[in-house]
Design a protein around this motif. Structure first.
Motif, mmCIF file in Angstrom:
data_model
loop_
_atom_site.group_PDB
_atom_site.id
_atom_site.type_symbol
_atom_site.label_atom_id
_atom_site.label_comp_id
_atom_site.label_asym_id
_atom_site.label_seq_id
_atom_site.Cartn_x
_atom_site.Cartn_y
_atom_site.Cartn_z
ATOM 1 N N ILE A 239 70.064 36.272 32.804
ATOM 2 C CA ILE A 239 68.665 36.356 33.235
ATOM 3 C C ILE A 239 67.897 37.377 32.382
ATOM 4 O O ILE A 239 66.770 37.128 31.954
ATOM 5 N N HIS A 240 68.544 38.504 32.099
ATOM 6 C CA HIS A 240 67.844 39.522 31.300
ATOM 7 C C HIS A 240 67.668 39.091 29.845
ATOM 8 O O HIS A 240 66.633 39.385 29.232
ATOM 9 N N MET A 241 68.644 38.368 29.294
ATOM 10 C CA MET A 241 68.472 37.848 27.931
ATOM 11 C C MET A 241 67.364 36.799 27.903
ATOM 12 O O MET A 241 66.568 36.753 26.963
ATOM 13 N N LEU A 242 67.340 35.938 28.929
ATOM 14 C CA LEU A 242 66.292 34.909 28.983
ATOM 15 C C LEU A 242 64.905 35.557 29.116
ATOM 16 O O LEU A 242 63.940 35.102 28.497
ATOM 17 N N ALA A 243 64.820 36.624 29.918
ATOM 18 C CA ALA A 243 63.533 37.313 30.080
ATOM 19 C C ALA A 243 63.052 37.839 28.724
ATOM 20 O O ALA A 243 61.870 37.709 28.363
ATOM 21 N N GLU A 244 63.975 38.415 27.963
ATOM 22 C CA GLU A 244 63.609 38.945 26.645
ATOM 23 C C GLU A 244 63.241 37.809 25.693
ATOM 24 O O GLU A 244 62.293 37.910 24.915
ATOM 25 N N ARG A 245 63.975 36.702 25.762
ATOM 26 C CA ARG A 245 63.680 35.549 24.901
ATOM 27 C C ARG A 245 62.267 35.028 25.164
ATOM 28 O O ARG A 245 61.537 34.708 24.230
ATOM 29 N N PHE A 246 61.880 34.939 26.436
ATOM 30 C CA PHE A 246 60.540 34.423 26.738
ATOM 31 C C PHE A 246 59.447 35.418 26.365
ATOM 32 O O PHE A 246 58.327 35.020 26.079
#
Lengths: 114, 114
Positions: B40-47
């Motif tokens: 979830i934290h990697m996805l947040a950074e990706r977006f």
């Protein structure tokens, strides 16, 4: 998702390529590629665990899906997503996408043992 | 995906709860929950990055989607997935799932600027 247009990545990319739009996009894409590699490796590890769970459940006659557990996971991830400024709706869609694949694996494992 | 039933997580979980099936599942689930928080934290950074890309593309009249870039990303992730014993088909489905969301964001950003 925040609607603010300026963020750390934007400033980094602009510092990396003030004149050339191509360089700016390249800088962004290098960061995206790094994150994607991390995501793939985390997913690989996650499926290693769920595969073990699948064998364990099949060996103990436990059902592949567990709606009560899924509800807890969704609530937790939505809360983590909100704190990280990720759309909670997307985090839920993402978990369902992953869980659907996991249940599909678990069903295959149980079918192979029947 | 490897078809071998024994792996490190399986042995860890069994060591944690030899007698109680509930404890074994709990040990697996704690690892899954840790990985999900990381995802979830990697996805947040990706977006965060793709949101900056969206504003950048809208400001430079660049199209939201880029099929040539997507093809390269898919080939790279399939290769990383294979090396990590993750189903390459799943890695491609996952990237398409994420990119669809990104393109949807980019279209919203461009529509807001028109």
């Amino acid at each position: 998702m925040s609607e603010v247009s300026g963020n750390a990545h934007e400033h980094l990319a602009q510092a990396a390529g003030d004149a050339d739009p191509h360089e700016v996009l390249t800088a962004y894409r290098q960061s995206i590629d790094n994150i994607d590699a991390a995501l793939i490796h985390m997913l690989a590890e996650r499926f290693k665990i769920t595969q073990a769970v699948g064998h364990y459940k099949a060996g103990h006659n436990l059902p592949p899906a567990d709606p009560a557990r899924e509800e807890k996971q969704i609530a937790r991830l939505r809360s983590l997503a909100s704190a990280a400024q990720l759309d909670p709706e997307f985090s839920e869609k993402f978990l369902r996408f992953v869980i659907d694949e996991v249940i599909h694996h678990h069903e295959s494992i149980q079918a192979a043992q029947e």
